[in-house]
Design a protein around this motif. Structure first.
Motif, PDB file in Angstrom:
ATOM      1  N   LYS A 152       0.828  -1.212   0.000  1.00  0.00           N
ATOM      2  CA  LYS A 152       0.000   0.000   0.000  1.00  0.00           C
ATOM      3  C   LYS A 152       0.859   1.258   0.000  1.00  0.00           C
ATOM      4  N   SER A 153       1.998   1.156   0.703  1.00  0.00           N
ATOM      5  CA  SER A 153       2.891   2.310   0.836  1.00  0.00           C
ATOM      6  C   SER A 153       3.633   2.634  -0.454  1.00  0.00           C
ATOM      7  N   ASN A 535      -7.265  -9.495   2.013  1.00  0.00           N
ATOM      8  CA  ASN A 535      -8.310  -8.730   2.698  1.00  0.00           C
ATOM      9  C   ASN A 535      -9.500  -8.464   1.758  1.00  0.00           C
ATOM     10  N   TYR A 547      -8.907  -4.340   9.588  1.00  0.00           N
ATOM     11  CA  TYR A 547      -8.276  -3.014   9.638  1.00  0.00           C
ATOM     12  C   TYR A 547      -6.964  -3.059  10.398  1.00  0.00           C
ATOM     13  N   SER A 548      -6.756  -4.148  11.133  1.00  0.00           N
ATOM     14  CA  SER A 548      -5.471  -4.354  11.796  1.00  0.00           C
ATOM     15  C   SER A 548      -5.143  -5.836  11.638  1.00  0.00           C
ATOM     16  N   GLU A 569       3.694  -4.828   5.881  1.00  0.00           N
ATOM     17  CA  GLU A 569       3.520  -3.504   6.503  1.00  0.00           C
ATOM     18  C   GLU A 569       2.080  -3.277   6.941  1.00  0.00           C
ATOM     19  N   HIS A 570       1.121  -3.803   6.173  1.00  0.00           N
ATOM     20  CA  HIS A 570      -0.292  -3.432   6.375  1.00  0.00           C
ATOM     21  C   HIS A 570      -1.163  -4.654   6.080  1.00  0.00           C
ATOM     22  N   ASP A 572      -3.706  -4.894   4.380  1.00  0.00           N
ATOM     23  CA  ASP A 572      -4.117  -4.905   2.977  1.00  0.00           C
ATOM     24  C   ASP A 572      -3.025  -5.445   2.055  1.00  0.00           C
ATOM     25  N   ASP A 573      -1.826  -5.589   2.583  1.00  0.00           N
ATOM     26  CA  ASP A 573      -0.717  -6.041   1.731  1.00  0.00           C
ATOM     27  C   ASP A 573      -0.614  -7.561   1.642  1.00  0.00           C
TER      28      ASP A 573
END
Ligand code: HEM
Length: 695
Positions: A152-153, A535, A547-548, A569-570, A572-573
């Motif tokens: 995402k980053s 996700n 969300y976490s 990292e997230h 969503d990744d």
């Protein structure tokens, strides 16, 4: 409304709680060829021409929709069709493959074409080789068009090899119920349904994305389509040999073939037809079919050695197989992956022998039949048995009996089902082939047992000694012993553990200590294809969006959630391949809820989108008594009838031997009575192609 997850669990608790709700959730739009659907609920078209296909988004040039701009009112093209005549030559020339070719017209036929064309008469190119995978959710490429997925980053995702090392260790846990044959038949089903374009899946790729000594190349020196896997410095295995780079070549897409342009997101192509039709035996084109046929007595070409029939030899032994000498057996079949591993080659041989066994029987009872008629009728019986075994014996194990019944994938009634729906797109879903279905690599065992008729093990062979080198199956009594081994040896459990024969030794070359990591390759393939994240599919399949990382705890163990949190990292990744493989297995199945949702969707489409499905009546369908016979076919009898010295087998051939599934003489297993295929009319007028079977 209940979610998919709740439904699946409710099913396992209370079968009477079924309803027609499949998966709740978001609106989904198929990328190609099928119209928007509400979650996985099917809004079945009510009349021809109102199907998803004709309502769907306009498919780019080369896909074939152009032939039916009016919604499929004219099913036969401008040319006259002649019942009973062979199919027209519809197979594209490989040099001009593009993104599939649509035949100019469809001849009326009681048989499927080899390439799957004209299965859907409203869209005759649908499901043919060299066409796109379908998608449940839009792609998430790094640049929105074609580059591999990023975090995402905007950073690179963690190395696929790093993820493999941390999440998929080699811990040998056996499945308590199912045998290795269940795993192996899964690979047969997979090879029947799809194959990414651009790699052989049997040999190292000819494009080298790493230097000869296993180092990363500078970007400028990297050949086109490279996406090499970065090996971490502290890799427990590969760093011993100072390797930093694992070869990986991207799948060919419609953009690579210039079938689409502009900013249209790339879609990967599959090399084989999308239908479950035993194309692995009969080929995916008229040309390959001609190469596998004998053109005598309706038989497939074989070679006789040691009183057994073997697949014909490849014309290019040193090119197709990793042989130590050019006289070693290396086979040719309808599917190019036939030599990939010994147990796969055994099942391919069994399916070929089954065709010839059926053909010989049909020739005996119908001496007036031509080679073509015997061939096509035997082929039809063979693929019908394969559909029956896949759906009624194999799928209930993998996606659950109740889930299969509830979602109308199998039916309790014994007669015709007649649920063909031309509005359902049978194309293979990218998420299915390139994430969910690959999960079953976890079942692969690294050693293959050689087993006697009394079910004692003589020892075993090491899988990575025999990748793409099938000679082993012809040595001594190995064919029968490996066949019994398939039915006797447990498969490994459906979990995160993977045998190091595939996570370290895939394609290990003779004399080498290490090969490649198939799990890392599958993670990289997920990113290469730009699949939306785990996700996104959780949400699509009815689980709450996370969300976490903690939100993954509903279906993933705390240890694995911690591992994910330390690698990504997230939330969503997390790749679909990775997250889906860590979910708790739904009871009565071999997959977690998200993969189960994707697999269920695919197998529904594969059935309902196939005009020739074996449980359909009508022109070209089986008579009811014949259908009852097909429904007696079983994997146990298939192994018995074609394993030569296999004289006994347990009735449920995907299940380990036990006191409730004891080995019995082959003759006591139900058999398909082929006398029902006696053509009672006698010689039919030349070319009419009509048969008169007792109804
Ligand atoms: C010894 C057994 C097996 C070996 C060595 C093997 C190996 C492979 C390899 C090398 C690929 C291509 C990797 C890539 O470049 O992306 C692949 C793809 C795949 N495998 Fe396996 N596999 C095995 C068994 C299975 C089983 C049991 C299943 C499922 C039940 C399965 C499902 C798939 C699927 C769905 C694909 C993608 C097919 C496509 O190209 O569309 N495999 N496998």
């Amino acid at each position: 409304q209940r979610t998919a997850y709740q439904n699946l669990f409710l099913n396992s608790i209370n079968p009477s709680a079924y309803d027609n709700t499949i998966y709740g959730g978001s609106i989904v739009e198929d990328a190609y060829g099928a119209a928007p659907q509400q979650g996985l609920q099917y809004n079945r078209p009510t009349a021809p021409g109102q199907g998803f296909i004709s309502q769907g988004p306009q498919v780019p040039t080369g896909f074939g929709n152009a032939y039916f701009p009016t919604g499929g009112s004219n099913i036969f093209g401008p040319q006259q069709q002649f019942p009973g005549l062979p199919q027209p030559q519809t197979t594209p020339n490989p040099a001009t493959l593009g993104c599939g070719l649509t035949p100019p017209f469809c001849a009326k036929s009681r048989y499927r074409s080899y390439d799957g064309s004209c299965n859907n008469l409203q869209n005759p190119g649908l499901g043919t080789p060299q066409t796109r995978y379908n998608r449940l959710l839009p792609a998430k490429y790094g640049d929105g068009v074609s580059t591999p997925t990023l975090a995402k980053s905007g950073n690179a995702l963690p190395s696929a090899r790093l993820v493999s090392i941390n999440i998929y260790p080699d811990v040998p846990v056996e499945d308590p119920i199912w045998n290795l044959n269940a795993m192996q038949y899964g690979q047969i089903i997979t090879h029947d349904m799809s194959m990414i374009v651009g790699s052989t899946q049997t040999q190292p790729h000819s494009t080298r994305c790493c230097s000869a000594d296993g180092q990363l190349l500078e970007l400028a020196n990297s050949p086109d389509h490279c996406f090499p896997i970065v090996i971490p410095f502290n890799d427990p295995a590969y760093s011993q040999q100072n390797l930093r780079c694992m070869n990986f070549v991207r799948t060919i897409t419609d953009r690579d073939r210039n079938c689409v342009g502009g900013s249209q997101p790339a879609e990967q192509l599959t090399a084989v037809n999308h239908f479950l039709d035993l194309s692995i035996v009969y080929g995916n084109s008229d040309q390959v079919n001609q190469q596998v046929r004998l053109f005598q007595g309706g038989r497939l070409r074989t070679e006789q050695r040691n009183n057994q029939e073997w697949l014909p030899r490849s014309m290019n032994v040193s090119g197709d197989c990793t042989v130590l000498n050019p006289n070693e057996p290396c086979y040719f079949a309808g599917d190019t992956r036939v030599n990939q591993n010994p147990q796969l080659t055994i099942l391919q041989t069994i399916l070929l022998r089954e065709h010839n066994r059926i053909a010989d029987n049909l020739a005996k009872i119908n001496p007036h039949w031509s080679d073509e008629t015997i061939f096509q009728e035997a082929r039809k019986i063979n693929w019908a048995q394969h559909q029956h075994i896949t759906y009624y014996e194999w799928l209930p194990i993998f996606i659950g009996l109740e889930n299969s019944i509830k979602n109308k994938i199998i039916w309790r009634n014994k007669g015709y089902v007649d649920d063909y729906n031309p509005g359902v797109n049978p194309s293979i879903l990218n998420e299915h082939a390139n994430a969910a279905f690959r999960f079953f690599h976890t079942l692969i065992a690294g050693q293959l047992d050689l087993v006697s008729e009394k079910r004692n093990s003589y020892g075993n062979i090491r899988l990575s000694d025999w990748f793409n080198r099938p000679a082993i199956i012809e040595q001594g009594n190995n064919f029968a012993e490996l066949t019994r081994g398939l039915a006797t040896q447990p498969e490994l459990a459906a979990d995160a553990y993977h045998d190091s024969e595939i996570t370290l030794n895939w394609l290990r070359q003779p004399g080498q200590q290490l090969g490649q990591d198939l799990k890392a390759i599958c993670i990289q393939r997920n990113r290469d294809h730009g699949l939306a994240s785990y996700n996104d599919y959780r949400h699509f399949c009815g689980l709450p969006r996370a969300y976490s990382f903690q939100d993954f705890l509903d279906v993933i163990s705390p240890e694995n959630v911690n591992r994910l949190a330390s690698l990504f990292e997230h939330p969503d990744d997390v790749d679909l391949t990775v997250g889906g493989s860590l979910e708790t297995i739904v009871p009565g199945t071999l997959a977690g809820p998200t993969f189960l949702c994707i697999l269920t969707e695919q197998f529904y489409r594969t059935r309902v989108g196939d005009r020739f499905w074996f449980e359909n009546s009508g022109e070209g369908g089986f008579t009811l008594p014949q259908l009852y016979e097909i429904k007696k076919s079983s994997i146990a009898r298939l192994l018995c009838d074609n394993g030569y010295n296999v004289r006994a087998m347990q009735p449920r051939g995907f299940e380990r031997i036990s006191h409730t599934n004891a080995v019995v003489p082959c003759e006591s297993l139900p058999v398909v009575d082929l006398s029902l295929w006696k053509d009672i009319q006698g010689p039919a007028p030349t070319g009419s192609g009509d048969f008169f079977y007792k109804k």
